[in-house]
Design an enzyme around this catalytic site. Structure first.
Site, PDB file in Angstrom:
ATOM      1  N   GLY A 208     -42.731  -3.585  13.182  1.00 42.61           N
ATOM      2  CA  GLY A 208     -41.297  -3.264  13.230  1.00 42.61           C
ATOM      3  C   GLY A 208     -40.643  -3.426  11.876  1.00 42.61           C
ATOM      4  CG  ASN A 209     -37.507  -1.435  10.682  1.00 44.42           C
ATOM      5  OD1 ASN A 209     -36.347  -1.709  10.959  1.00 44.42           O
ATOM      6  ND2 ASN A 209     -38.096  -0.309  11.101  1.00 44.42           N
TER       7      ASN A 209
END
Ligand code: CTP
Length: 403
Positions: A208-209
């Site tokens: 993810g980020n």
């Protein structure tokens, strides 16, 4: 713009209360219906008879009538209003509003009011400059109230400075602008992607980020406030939407976001792609939790995700507007222009991780907008909500939709 609008005018105890007569006249002349609510101190400065005559409505001041016990419902009044304007607003009323001190009909009505609230302060320059007043006004702003800044000039004390209530014509202009802006996207459908995407590795892990989704959610709120029907395709974020004109579609992965955005796009007048979409996903998702194997390295093989912006850009119709984002760390303008062309965008909102207060996980942003004609506008550091407003202003002028 004010025709048929219901306006509550709150009047408090300031010498500027006499200007309320001009305010009522101006509002009524433009077709608004005005209901005056006045504080006991306000009545020392202007008579209810003057106000009732001008507004063609009995003036409300007490919770109930001493004569026959009729109850004045602040709740009904709050629901009736399209806007509430407190002019003049004294330091004391501002303090009560900021702290919910509901000891008169005006503040009680304010607390019940669901419509936007405009506050036009009027006081001596030192009172206005005092940290207590500044803090109270900042608190009202944080509630979403709109402060109509006082002007500089000679005050009742004969001192000269900032504290004079803004002139009635300017106050009416602020209300007119508000209603004009509120309708500017009426009938438009806007797709917004927001937040990060999570790409599953196994049942408990993902790639993810750090995107919080705040920029995209602020854009959705601003579009909806201006009358648009919004489809907000949101990755996993801890945010709520409040406007009923926002249809939220929650997704997790880039694939899900791609499908939801592609479904909504054909019907939309514009798309704003603010999501931080993962460019890659694990080639395969393990069905069970991957166990640690002590001494062995682990390799995660990633395969590319679809580029949502580029796919929509490829099927964009004449008249559809597409806005993208570019968060860069170097050669910002070059990279942003390249994205604009590759994805067939109309303009791109660029921010740099080198700027303090810009990008992921903060409430502020500092952006530069570049459009496909090459026009470039840089904005100062602002709250994400204000940045959202700037972006939508650009969208409206760029698209040449009628303002
Ligand atoms: N975008 C998208 N789908 C993707 C990747 C990006 O819709 N799979 C959109 C973003 O929402 C943004 C714009 O494209 O509006 C630019 O995103 P960015 O990640 O900076 O672009 P990339 O083309 O992935 O370039 P980079 O090589 O810098 O990651």
């Amino acid at each position: 713009m004010l025709k048929g609008k219901h306006i509550i005018l709150g009047i408090t105890g300031s010498i500027a209360a006499y200007k309320a007569a001009y305010l009522i006249r101006g509002l009524v002349k433009r077709g608004a219906e005005v209901q005056v609510v006045i504080t006991p101190a306000g009545k020392e400065f202007i008579t209810p008879l003057t106000l009732a005559t001008l507004s063609c409505h009995p003036v409300i001041s007490e919770f109930f009538s001493n004569r026959d016990g009729t109850w004045n419902s602040h709740v009904d009044l709050g629901l009736w209003a399209d806007a509430m304007l407190i002019a003049p607003a004294t330091a004391s009323t501002i303090a009560k509003m900021a702290n919910g001190v509901a000891d008169n009909m005006l503040v009680t009505t304010y607390l019940s009011c669901k419509a936007p609230v405009f506050v036009a302060p009027a006081m001596d320059l030192d009172m206005f400059a005092h940290p207590a007043t500044r803090a109270n006004l900042a608190r009202l702003r944080s509630f979403g109230n709109r402060i109509i800044e006082p002007a500089e000039g000679e005050l009742a004390s004969h001192l000269v400075g900032k504290g004079r209530m803004e002139e009635p014509d300017r106050i009416i202009e602020a209300l007119e602008n508000y209603f004009a802006v509120r309708e500017e996207l009426k009938g438009k459908k806007i797709l917004i992607t927001a937040g990060p995407t999570y790409e599953k590795i196994d049942p408990v892990r993902f790639v993810g980020n750090y995107s919080s989704g705040k920029m995209g959610f602020a854009l959705a709120e601003v579009c909806a406030e201006r009358g648009a029907e919004v489809t907000l395709v949101a990755g996993p974020v801890a945010l709520e939407v409040s406007n009923p004109r926002i249809k939220r579609v929650d997704v997790e992965s880039a694939g899900e976001m791609y499908r939801a955005a592609s479904d909504a796009f054909p019907d939309c007048d514009a798309a704003i792609l603010s999501a931080a979409v993962a460019d890659y996903r694990p080639e395969s998702v393990a069905e069970r939790k991957i166990k640690r194997e002590k001494e062995r390295e682990m390799t995660l093989r990633l395969i590319p995700n679809a580029d949502i912006a580029a796919s929509l850009g490829a099927v964009k119709r004449e008249g559809q507007i597409m806005v993208g984002f570019a968060l860069e760390t170097d050669d910002e303008t070059l990279h942003a222009m390249d994205k604009l062309r590759r994805k067939n965008l109309d303009f791109i909102v660029m921010n740099s991780l080198r700027e303090k207060g810009a990008g992921f996980r903060c409430d502020t942003n500092k952006v530069t907008i570049i459009d496909k004609t090459g026009e470039e506008t840089s904005y100062p550091l602002k709250s994400k909500r204000e940045v959202a407003s700037d972006i939508i202003d650009k969208l409206v002028t760029f698209s040449r939709w009628e303002r």
